[in-house]
Scaffold this motif. Structure first.
Motif, PDB file in Angstrom:
ATOM      1  N   ASP A 185      37.949 -18.873  32.020  1.00  0.00           N
ATOM      2  CA  ASP A 185      39.094 -19.617  31.911  1.00  0.00           C
ATOM      3  C   ASP A 185      39.005 -21.057  31.516  1.00  0.00           C
ATOM      4  O   ASP A 185      39.944 -21.559  31.203  1.00  0.00           O
TER       5      ASP A 185
ATOM      6  N   GLU B 156      50.070 -21.977  36.745  1.00  0.00           N
ATOM      7  CA  GLU B 156      50.802 -21.075  36.083  1.00  0.00           C
ATOM      8  C   GLU B 156      51.902 -21.821  35.116  1.00  0.00           C
ATOM      9  O   GLU B 156      52.161 -21.410  34.172  1.00  0.00           O
TER      10      GLU B 156
ATOM     11  N   ARG C 283      52.093 -21.533  31.196  1.00  0.00           N
ATOM     12  CA  ARG C 283      53.127 -21.076  30.693  1.00  0.00           C
ATOM     13  C   ARG C 283      54.049 -21.773  29.625  1.00  0.00           C
ATOM     14  O   ARG C 283      54.392 -21.333  28.555  1.00  0.00           O
TER      15      ARG C 283
ATOM     16  N   PHE D 276      51.214 -13.075  27.935  1.00  0.00           N
ATOM     17  CA  PHE D 276      50.872 -13.009  28.988  1.00  0.00           C
ATOM     18  C   PHE D 276      50.854 -11.709  29.890  1.00  0.00           C
ATOM     19  O   PHE D 276      50.012 -11.412  30.981  1.00  0.00           O
TER      20      PHE D 276
ATOM     21  N   TYR E 237      47.953 -11.485  32.324  1.00  0.00           N
ATOM     22  CA  TYR E 237      48.398 -11.385  33.620  1.00  0.00           C
ATOM     23  C   TYR E 237      48.522  -9.733  34.287  1.00  0.00           C
ATOM     24  O   TYR E 237      48.606  -9.420  35.262  1.00  0.00           O
TER      25      TYR E 237
ATOM     26  N   ASP F   7      52.822  -7.648  36.314  1.00  0.00           N
ATOM     27  CA  ASP F   7      53.397  -9.290  36.341  1.00  0.00           C
ATOM     28  C   ASP F   7      54.456  -9.257  35.116  1.00  0.00           C
ATOM     29  O   ASP F   7      55.601  -9.763  35.259  1.00  0.00           O
TER      30      ASP F   7
ATOM     31  N   TYR G 146      51.436  -5.315  43.948  1.00  0.00           N
ATOM     32  CA  TYR G 146      51.472  -6.608  43.399  1.00  0.00           C
ATOM     33  C   TYR G 146      52.094  -7.419  44.326  1.00  0.00           C
ATOM     34  O   TYR G 146      52.796  -7.280  45.381  1.00  0.00           O
TER      35      TYR G 146
ATOM     36  N   GLU H 199      46.528 -14.935  45.525  1.00  0.00           N
ATOM     37  CA  GLU H 199      47.582 -13.937  45.673  1.00  0.00           C
ATOM     38  C   GLU H 199      47.928 -14.073  47.534  1.00  0.00           C
ATOM     39  O   GLU H 199      49.112 -13.732  47.901  1.00  0.00           O
TER      40      GLU H 199
END
Length: 1267
Positions: free
Chosen positions: A306, A383, A387, A425, A429, A433, A769, A824
């Motif tokens: 990351d 996020e 993005r 993405f 992800y 997603d 999800y 999450e």
């Protein structure tokens, strides 16, 4: 012979350029900019040299784009040139400055050289080619100019006086703006600002340090060649940047500010990988501790995957995407597949304050707003920031390096960059997603695609509005996603990623050969898509482009299914209509562009009683049609038994197992998904379990469920109905996130006990999800009705108490200390309280839900949590406020202006406790602060809703104070929304306050918000235009070489303006009549007709004196606009009479203005091109529905009444806020204040949220940041 040779050369060259360039006669080659920036005085002074390569020998004029700049002289090849300035709408397209070639340039000689500017169609895009040929000697155009206090294109953020008091907003900045649409470079630099005009650049920018701040640094598009200290002053430096890659002027970016030493983001390897740029970040000292956690997380610790998130995105766009969907055998190690490269050598990220948008994209440069910064304690912003930055990174290729050929091709640049970003993405992800996000985008596009133009059209007005740009970018990426599905279906395995590879590889090869990369052209792009598939299949692409690219709207399908027992088939009836069809009949031009019918393949999945899922593909080609699908179950079956929910073995898995448990579990998924909380018999009564078998014992349907568009390949609204237990079976048995979303959406419309139980199991199942689990929680609120005994509320509370609370020994529960390590679960935990607040009992939220949320707020504990709970607390506050908003059916019939609601006394008690809770959390914010002032924003929203629903008295003064400069921009925008929602912007003084902010506020985000609310938001380039209610004047100035030596002229106004179609010109104002020849009646007649024509003459010998007189005349108008009259004109006239008439100078000004009521106003144009109103004129504000009545205490808004210092600007705001605060905005009582009182008087009444102690007005500084 010479003439024939020149004609032949022009004939050969014009073939390689577009028609407009060939008619113009020259090509943009190179531009040098040498300017000195004075940040305190808000000026840019210097010159620019533009190198033009002629295409023909008979060039007589050159056109440049320029606004707001004061031109002092123009030279062509070192010869002074005559020029003309025109600010009409047509001139804004071809160029506001018309330069006449000097008489000394009698011929343009021909030389031998290599031409690198010729444009030709090669393959799929337009490209420049290089060849050995003869060419004409370049023309070098030098423009000396000065820019003072610009209103568009470039923004100066001045330093605050008290640095200690305003640490968060003290730093000065200067930065350019090209959002929401590029094209504002002409507002600060003379250039060729057409979308397909590109050149290489050299910048020499000189800046001076500001006392009390770090050294001022310059960051510009290009490579930093050197930084030179001035020999004159030690506080002055010159930065030289070079941009060898040809880019449009619209994507040039310049930033100045007191930045600390630049931070280089190193790659995982010590050496810089090939084809990678050096990534450099700039930020001021006050904010540098936020930089590393945002761009380089865990940089101080052991690097993780990351840590290099930005480098990973760079690697994907340069190398990994090129191998997308390659065949594992035949395409393995294919030598024809090459890696890409970044277009520029440096990728710079600069963080500034008060910018227009969160990310401003320039060539090799991102100008970002400070509010996108975050640290490792913030979950939600992480996020969003990534993005935004990665989407901006993709635009470096599509839009800048390979720009669109024209505005009709803009959709292609935005669509390709967004589609490319979504590919990355999806890799990061995961597929769920990506599919979920695309489904939400499809729903949004279908809602917005009403009365819209096609993606590729010239009918839409230019420049685009912000909402048009956002819609085009959103729909374009989805259309390319659909085209990708069609291409793969037509046997082109690589789809749109393969097309992207061909475009970028071709552009890279062009650069390696010394050529300029090509453009994105719609027709050429579609031809390329057809060339990669077989000849007999290309008709499908033709149909697609006609329906989705050159046509408007989206399909709305209504589908119904029945079972034919005789034929053993499932029969489907399709009906489709266009989202534009019903709404565009009365809109000019839209009725003919909307697509009458959409065609294409669609997959339908049917799960039959044998437990197998069968997928059928049909072809839709008519607006109404039927399809029969073969039924595979051979035996006849009269009833389909509803099976109970499949339980798991007790203790098999915990409710929230770690991710490793799922990987180690080698068993297949059960047929029905869902964790079984009822496995514990002690809790079974509390869960209120209701199975579908208890509601449906048997049914005559012959399938378990049906899915329409199973392949998920349509941008459409699909209306398909089936029984609720079928949707539940689909939710529990399918693995597709789109099937889960559609099932939950359908179940929310059919609430029942079994439905609530199914949704409850979905929330607790960790394999779904997490956004699906959030949607399930929101859908459970629909099951909280009196008929169902509020089962939705009971089960939601049970989930929250079981998973996020601890049981007390004496009974009840106690919230656990916050632990957001599993992000999450954090999002699911945040959603449940808001879902509870959406439950309604006869229109009102049940009382025990309010008590529940108050309890959660009162006992929220974040002491040992490593993450911030600001978002979590703000969500709880908004959820609590939402419980006091009744449904629309609770509004009782009454008078037109009074709404009556039915509230119990218990609700009133909860309201008082809620207001006390708001007061307590506001105090927490004052003591400890909150990220982006989220708690204050939530409190403002709650109080706004309470006032809207008449639960507390309407008092707009608190919102006016929150809207003042010095507060966080999110707080200010929330306050503006509250004032607008409460209709307080209709108050005259509040309307004036809004008018002031939309034109003078230092924060461009505030201007953007207000412009989007009340005006056509076409970006900062139009902020220098007069108000919307006025017509724009036409200003034409003609200078000859003997005149402009000492004179200068300032261009102002928007890039695209509407000149009066029939300007009224009196006989006294016709050409050839000077001011000295007019009598007073003629002048007044001309003044009443709003038409002025001033002809000033002077000789070559006295040109400098005449220039000073003209400047004095303008200055006189600007300083005292109400004293211009006959006497004022005669005073200037007497000075002009002593000047010998010049050879030729014409200053022609024509203007005509009207209010909404049609009143005509008299006006004179000041030096900066803005209108100045007289005292006896009424101003109709765009923030009011009616004209503001005249008042003796009205505040006049004139540019020169606003000093250059920001502190003085704030004092002007103080006067306005003070007047606005004195208004009786409360509808219940008059709360006007005396001079000795504070802006808000200490008065405690029922429902007040907090009390502010009285202080003297002298102690109150309107610029204080709320603490």
């Amino acid at each position: 012979m010479v003439e024939a040779k020149k004609t032949d050369l022009y004939t050969r060259l014009k073939v390689y350029v577009d028609d407009e360039t060939a008619e113009r006669g020259y090509v943009y080659s190179h531009q040098k900019v040498d300017v000195q920036i004075d940040m305190l005085n808000q000026t840019v002074k210097g010159y620019t040299e533009i190198s033009l390569k002629p295409l023909r020998f008979d060039i007589d004029i050159i056109r440049l784009h320029c606004r707001q700049c004061r031109i002092s002289s123009i030279k062509v090849n070192d010869f002074l040139a005559d020029f003309e300035i025109n600010e009409s709408e047509d001139a804004g397209i071809v160029g506001e400055i018309t330069i006449y070639l000097p008489d000394e340039i009698t011929d343009i000689p021909i030389i031998n050289g290599v031409s690198r500017f010729c444009l030709i169609s090669i393959g799929f895009l337009l490209s420049y080619v290089a060849f050995q040929a003869e060419e004409w000697v370049p023309l070098i155009v030098r423009v000396d100019f000065i820019l003072e206090k610009p209103k568009a294109g470039v923004h100066f953020k001045l330093p605050d006086d008290d640095k200690q008091k305003y640490k968060s907003q003290c730093d000065p900045y200067m930065f350019t703006i090209n959002r929401p649409l590029p094209g504002a470079t002409r507002c600060w630099l003379p250039c060729l600002d057409r979308i397909r005009d590109r050149c290489s650049w050299d910048f020499f920018i000189t800046v001076t340090d500001i006392e009390g701040f770090n050294s001022i640094m310059v960051v510009c598009s290009g490579n930093l060649v050197k930084m030179t200290n001035s020999p004159i002053s030690p506080n002055q430096r010159t930065f030289h940047y070079n941009q060898p890659v040809a880019i449009p002027a619209q994507y040039i970016g310049v930033v100045c500010g007191p930045f600390v030493d630049p931070f280089v983001l190193n790659y995982p390897l010590e050496a810089l990988p090939p084809n990678r740029p050096k990534i450099i970040a700039y930020i001021s000292e006050e904010w540098q501790h936020w930089l590393l956690p945002t761009l380089y997380p865990d940089g101080d610790d052991e690097p993780t995957e990351d840590t290099y998130w930005l480098h990973r995105a760079m690697d994907y766009f340069i190398e990994e995407y090129s191998h997308f969907n390659l065949h594992p055998e035949f395409d393995k190690n294919n030598p024809t597949v090459k890696s890409g490269s970044f277009p520029f050598k440096r990728f710079q990220i600069v963080f500034v304050d008060h910018s227009y948008s969160e990310v401003n994209v320039c060539a090799g440069l991102l100008i970002c707003r400070l509010n996108i910064l975050y640290n490792k304690c913030i979950i939600d912003q992480r996020e969003k920031t990534r993005r935004a930055l990665i989407a901006a990174l993709a635009q470096q290729w599509f839009g800048i390096f390979v720009p669109p050929y024209s505005w009709r091709d803009y959709w292609l640049a935005g669509g390709l960059s967004n589609f490319w970003t979504s590919m990355y993405f999806q890799k990061i992800y995961g597929i769920p997603d990506s599919r979920y996000q695309r489904k939400k985008d499809i729903e949004l596009v279908c809602d917005l695609d009403v009365n819209r133009h096609p993606l590729c059209t010239l009918d839409i007005s230019l420049p685009f509005q912000s909402k048009d740009i956002e819609f085009i970018n959103l729909k374009a990426s989805l259309v390319l996603w659909m085209l990708n599905k069609r291409l793969t279906f037509l046997d082109y395995r690589r789809g749109i990623p393969g097309i992207i590879y061909l475009i970028l590889n071709g552009a890279k090869e062009d650069v390696q050969k010394g050529k300029r990369p090509g453009f994105l052209h719609t027709e050429e792009f579609l031809e390329m898509c057809k060339s990669v598939i077989r000849q007999e299949l290309r008709n499908e692409v033709k149909k697609f482009e006609k329906q989705w690219i050159y046509g408007s709207g989206c399909p709305k399908f209504k589908i119904r299914a029945t079972f034919n027992r005789k034929k053993l088939a499932v029969e489907f009836k399709f009906e489709q209509e266009n989202t534009n069809a019903s709404s565009s009949d009365g809109v000019s031009g839209l009725q003919s562009t909307h697509t009458p019918r959409f065609t294409g393949h669609m997959d339908i999945a049917i799960k039959e009683p044998d437990g197998l899922e069968y997928i059928h593909t049909i072809y839709i080609q008519e607006k109404r049609e039927s399809h029969s699908l073969f039924y595979h179950t051979k035996y006849k079956r009269s009833k389909l038994n509803i099976r109970p929910h499949m339980r798991r073995e007790k203790g098999n898995l915990e409710a929230h197992p770690p991710s490793s448990v799922f990987d180690e579990d080698q068993r297949d998924f059960p047929l029905q998904w869902g964790m079984d909380p009822e496995s514990d018999s002690e809790d079974l009564p509390d869960w209120k379990i209701q199975e579908w078998v208890q509601e449906y014992h048997a049914t005559s349907d012959q399938w378990e469920w049906i899915r329409v568009d199973d392949a998920f390949s349509w941008i459409a609204i699909i209306d398909f109905e089936q029984d609720d237990y079928m949707w539940a079976a689909l939710l529990e048995s399918s693995r597709d996130v789109i099937a889960h979303y559609e099932a939950i959406k359908a179940l929310s419309k059919k609430p029942s006990r079994a439905c609530s139980t199914t949704l409850m199991r979905t929330i607790r199942d960790w394999r779904y999800y997490y956004r699906i689990r959030m949607d399930a929680a929101l859908a459970m609120a629909k099951c909280a009705t009196n008929d169902l005994d509020f089962i939705g509320i009971s089960q939601l509370m049970k989930i929250y108490e079981t998973d996020y609370c601890e049981r007390r020994i004496e009974g009840g529960f106690f919230p656990k200390i916050n632990d957001f390590s599993d992000w999450e679960e954090y999002y699911v935990q945040r959603t449940i309280p808001y879902a509870l607040s959406c439950a309604r009992d006869s229109g009102n939220t049940p009382s025990h839900v309010k008590e529940y949320l108050l309890y959660l707020l009162s006992w929220n504990d974040n002491q040992t949590n490593t993450y911030s709970d600001d978002y979590f607390v703000a969500n709880l506050i908004e959820s609590l406020g939402n419980t006091f908003i009744p449904d629309d059916d609770q509004v009782q019939e009454g008078s037109a202006d009074v709404e009556v609601f039915d509230f119990a006394s218990q609700s009133r008690d909860h309201l008082e406790e809620t207001l006390e809770t708001l007061k307590r959390y506001f105090s927490r914010h004052e003591l400890f602060g909150s990220y982006q002032a989220l708690i204050v924003v939530a409190i403002i929203k709650v109080r706004m809703h309470l006032m809207l629903n008449q639960l507390i008295a309407v008092d707009g003064r608190e919102f006016v104070l929150h809207a003042r400069y010095g507060n966080y921009v999110g707080v200010r925008i929330a306050a503006f929304e509250a004032l607008i929602a409460l209709d307080l912007h209709q108050k005259p003084e509040v309307a004036k306050f809004f008018d002031f902010l939309v034109e003078k506020d230092s924060d461009l985000a505030v201007r953007r918000f207000l412009n989007a609310k009340f005006r056509e938001d076409r970006g900062p380039w139009c902020w220098n235009s007069p108000r919307k209610i006025r017509s724009v004047p036409t200003l034409i100035v003609r200078y000859n070489r003997t005149t402009h030596l000492g004179a200068s002229h300032k261009l102002s106004g928007p890039i695209y303006q509407s000149a009066p179609s029939n300007p009224i010109i009196s006989s006294a104002g016709k050409k050839g009549t000077s001011i000295s020849e007019m009598n007073s009646s003629q002048y007044l007649g001309m003044h009443e007709q709003n038409s002025k024509t001033l002809r000033l003459k002077k000789s070559r010998e006295s040109s400098q004196k005449s220039s000073d007189t003209i400047q004095k005349f303008y200055s006189h108008i600007n300083n005292d606009p109400t004293s211009i009259g006959i006497a004022g004109v005669k005073n200037v006239e007497s000075e002009l009479e002593s000047v010998t008439p010049p050879n030729k100078v014409i200053l022609n000004v024509q203007s005509r203005m009207k209010t909404n009521e049609g009143h005509e106003f008299n006006s004179l144009v000041s030096e900066n091109g803005q209108f100045t109103q007289t005292d006896n004129q009424k101003i109709s504000s765009p923030f009011q529905d009616h004209a503001i009545a005249e008042s003796s205490n009205q505040v006049q808004f004139d540019e020169n009444s606003i000093p250059r210092s920001l502190a003085q600007n704030l004092r002007s705001q103080k006067k306005l806020i003070s007047k606005a605060s004195h208004l009786p905005l409360s509808e219940s009582e008059d709360l006007s204040l005396s001079e000795e009182d504070m802006l808000i008087k200490s008065k405690k009444r029922e429902g007040s949220e907090y009390v502010v102690e009285s202080r003297k007005r002298e102690e109150i500084d309107i610029c204080k940041i709320m603490r």
